[in-house]
Write an enzyme that holds these catalytic residues in place. Structure first.
Site, PDB file in Angstrom:
ATOM      1  N   HIS A 471       0.824  -1.188   0.086  1.00 49.82           N
ATOM      2  CA  HIS A 471       0.285   0.091   0.088  1.00 49.82           C
ATOM      3  C   HIS A 471       1.070   1.180   0.033  1.00 49.82           C
ATOM      4  CE1 HIS A 471      -3.637   2.542   1.319  1.00 49.82           C
ATOM      5  NE2 HIS A 471      -2.594   3.215   1.717  1.00 49.82           N
ATOM      6  N   GLU A 472       1.745   1.437   0.964  1.00 49.99           N
ATOM      7  CA  GLU A 472       2.595   2.604   1.028  1.00 49.99           C
ATOM      8  C   GLU A 472       3.582   2.535  -0.140  1.00 49.99           C
ATOM      9  OE1 GLU A 472       2.029   4.656   3.077  1.00 49.99           O
ATOM     10  OE2 GLU A 472       0.416   3.495   4.427  1.00 49.99           O
ATOM     11  N   HIS A 475       1.640   4.362  -3.029  1.00 53.55           N
ATOM     12  CA  HIS A 475       1.849   5.740  -2.557  1.00 53.55           C
ATOM     13  C   HIS A 475       3.306   6.234  -3.140  1.00 53.55           C
ATOM     14  CE1 HIS A 475      -1.968   6.833  -0.458  1.00 53.55           C
ATOM     15  NE2 HIS A 475      -1.530   6.062   0.522  1.00 53.55           N
ATOM     16  N   HIS A 478       3.599   6.640  -6.732  1.00 54.99           N
ATOM     17  CA  HIS A 478       2.770   7.855  -7.257  1.00 54.99           C
ATOM     18  C   HIS A 478       3.703   9.268  -7.136  1.00 54.99           C
ATOM     19  CE1 HIS A 478      -1.376   9.904  -6.744  1.00 54.99           C
ATOM     20  NE2 HIS A 478      -0.894  10.140  -7.969  1.00 54.99           N
TER      21      HIS A 478
HETATM   22 ZN    ZN Z   1      -2.660   5.187   1.940  1.00 57.40          ZN
END
Ligand code: ZN
Length: 687
Positions: A471-472, A475, A478
């Site tokens: 998940h991290e 990011h 991104h």
């Molecule tokens: Zn998040």
């Protein structure tokens, strides 16, 4: 003490000689920050004033673009500061944070309340269709203008002054709130002897022994309030008395009576936010907040939350019945309590799926799962990761990587800070030391991921931990894949309910059988995860999703209740919390995921205030988005990968729904989310 301090030897006033502009962590001391902050603010104000005072008529270049150049030195210093403050704080950094929070708020307000500056942006905004702007420029101007308006730039002077005072006070309250939570997390530990470890599997004992060693309690075992420590304890400890003790400490942190009680802060924060919203003409803070989101209004958020709330409660009730049976069989003669749910859920999981967390965990070695996250990015997006072992770091557990594209060109730096430690904020997050931009030549990003995994030899993850890691990292990608011209539009600077899409969609690659077969390898035997265990693991994925959905959604509904409350001045926080949870019918055996006194998403800053729903909002997108890959039969389908990469690269240059539709070919549907969480009611088949 004078404001001017000697500049010599201050790394913030020197050109960096470190690899790719990595902050020289080995040389940065707390006392270097205040002069860098002061000079940074002075410089930014001077540059802004020069734009405001310009005799030239406003143009996009001399106003909007010029503003993009204003705060670079300050951003560099605050980037380093807030990352260290979150990951590795100490008393000196805590004091600087308290000192500067209201000053930064004041500084920011003085820029957005500068009347001549706003007049220029406003004039450009009015003629925006005649300026010949491209899509990204148009969006930058529109969003800049909106930012001024939402900060109160268009209000009468009295209201403007009040907005400024509120912003300053909120900054102080947010900082205190976070520090109080950290205080309680640092202050509490459950010290155990060998004889108290009933039920704890090897990995949990090892992690508890390691935590004890770090605290100078060799030979003993310590449970801390880090989720990665307390959750396994609640899952496995056969000692109901100790589970209760740990659960209560965990859920009461931030709200204990005394100097570090967040309860009065919450009341003041909620009241100030409501006043802010009223000054700007909104009926509630939630209405104000959501006006600038993908969801757009309170109704659409509540509709989404209620769409999952009732099915989730029904699923949780079914789960509870099974847990109670298990508990009675195990000799519990009392009703199930909140500190029992995880324990009996694990027992049922073991019985029903023949699946034991302790059997799974040895296959989830941190380093292997990191490699899995990296290799997935290589296959999807064509970037590679190269360790820089001798890079300066702020803690020996931090790893630094250079990111390159397939042609070998530099993309950026990635810092991985995975382990829990005292002085680190709880939870997991991505942040940046430098954002990608290209206004005056290319600037490459420096991105960091923080997790709080319990250290072990080696560090082993749960399935959930591995999802958090991905998940991290989503990011992180991104930030790393950002290809924009303007810093304000870089990477994750998108609407809050869209920012969780790139992170959540990436989680799906972790649980893909292809990934697990290759990277879930036993840390002692080196054997890949057996196919039967893999099948049982995946079959159990929907297990306990009623519980997980209920604890999350209750927190999101509580967030909305605080921020739509018409009379926030009259709130009695504990009574309000009870009333809301009663009204929505939170099952007694399930606690809300974050109770108000430690709900940092809401009160340690305003980013996720009236925004905790964002995870579920984005889950509609990620479940629907990943289905495109599943349907194609190729998890690395080149066309879909390219479409997804476009989202990661676009930052905030385009409307999020437009970006999504360009990738998926249509707007998202909610059904894949309900299916993914196992919340779809079985349709009875016709006889
Ligand atoms: Zn998040």
């Amino acid at each position: 003490m004078g404001r001017r301090r000697p500049m010599t030897g201050n790394p913030f006033f020197e050109t960096r000689t470190t690899p790719f502009g990595l902050p020289p962590f080995d040389r940065i001391r707390p006392e270097h920050f205040p002069p860098a902050f002061d000079r940074g603010m002075e410089e930014e104000l001077a540059l802004v004033q020069a734009i405001a005072d310009s005799a030239e008529p406003p143009t996009f270049a001399n106003t909007v673009e010029a503003a993009e150049r204003c705060g670079r030195r300050l951003a560099t210093a605050t980037g380093v500061f807030y990352n260290l403050y979150s990951s590795c704080t100490n008393d000196a950094l805590d004091a600087i944070a308290r000192d500067y929070a209201p000053r930064f708020a004041q500084h920011y307000t003085s820029i957005v309340h500068n009347p001549a500056f706003f007049a220029r942006v406003d004039a450009l905004f009015r003629q925006r269709h005649e300026l010949g702007l491209d899509t990204a420029q148009m969006r930058l101007l529109e969003r800049n203008h909106l930012e001024f308006v939402r900060a109160g730039a268009a209000l009468a002077s009295e209201a403007k002054a009040r907005m400024a005072a509120i912003a300053e006070r909120l900054a102080t309250l947010h900082t205190e709130f976070g520090q109080n939570v950290l205080h309680d997390e640092k202050a509490w530990q459950l010290v155990l002897e060998e004889g108290d470890l009933d039920g704890l599997p090897g990995f949990a004992r090892d992690a508890a022994a390691e935590a004890a060693r770090e605290r100078g309690l060799d030979g003993k075992y310590v449970i801390t309030l880090a989720r990665s420590s307390v959750e396994p304890f609640l899952t496995f400890s056969a000692r109901r008395d100790l589970r209760r003790k740990a659960y209560e400490a965990w859920t009461e942190r931030g709200g204990l009576p005394g100097d570090h009680d967040n309860t009065p802060l919450i009341k003041e924060i909620v009241a100030l936010r409501a006043e802010q919203a009223r000054l700007l003409g909104f009926p509630s803070y939630a209405a104000f907040k959501l006006a600038d989101s993908m969801a757009k209004d309170v109704d659409s958020v509540e509709r989404l939350l209620l769409q999952v709330w009732e099915p989730a409660k029904r699923k949780a009730a079914t789960e509870k019945a099974v847990l109670e049976e298990q508990a009675r069989a195990g000799g519990l003669n009392e009703p199930l309590a909140r500190w029992d749910w995880r324990f009996y859920a694990e027992k049922v999981r073991q019985a029903r799926y023949d699946l034991d967390e302790a059997e799974v965990k040895p296959y989830f070695v941190l380093d292997r799962m990191v490699q899995a996250a990296f290799d997935t990015a290589t296959k999807l997006f064509g970037i590679t990761f190269h360790a820089i072992p001798d890079a300066p770091v702020y803690h020996p557990d931090v790893k630094v990587y250079e990111v390159r594209d397939t042609g070998g060109a530099h993309v950026g730096l990635f810092l991985h800070d995975n382990l829990a430690r005292s002085g680190k904020r709880s939870g997991a997050w991505m942040s940046s030391y430098r954002d990608q931009e290209a206004l005056d030549g290319p600037v490459s990003p420096i991105i960091v991921n923080n997790n709080n995994f319990a250290k072990g030899q080696p560090t082993l993850l749960s399935f959930d931990d591995a999802e958090t890691l991905f998940h991290e990292f989503g990011h992180g990608l991104h930030g790393l894949l950002s290809r924009v011209r303007y810093r304000s539009q870089s990477g994750t600077s998108v609407r809050r309910d869209f920012v969780e899409f790139p992170s959540q969609v990436y989680e799906h690659w972790m649980s893909a059988p292809e990934t697990l077969r290759k990277y879930a390898v036993h840390h002692e035997t080196g054997e890949p995860i057996p196919e039967s265990l893999l099948n049982r693991l995946l079959a159990a994925r929907n297990f306990n999703q009623g519980f997980a959905t209920v604890e999350y959604t209750a927190a999101a509904l509580l967030d909305m209740a605080f921020h739509t409350e018409p009379e926030p001045d009259a709130i009695d926080v504990p009574a309000f919390e009870r009333a809301v949870l009663d009204r929505i019918g939170l099952p007694a055996e399930i606690g809300v995921r974050h109770r108000p006194p430690h709900f940092q998403h809401l009160f340690a800053g305003s980013g996720y205030a009236a925004g905790y729903y964002a995870y579920l909002w984005a889950e509609v997108l990620d479940a629907d988005g990943f289905e495109a890959f599943s349907e194609s039969g190729d998890l690395f389908d080149p066309k879909l990968s390219a479409g997804l990469k476009a989202i990661y690269s676009a930052g905030d240059t385009r409307d999020p729904m437009e970006l999504y539709v360009a990738f998926r070919g249509r707007e998202p549907r909610i059904e894949p989310l309900l299916k993914h969480r196992g919340l779809v009611e079985e349709t009875p088949k016709a006889a």
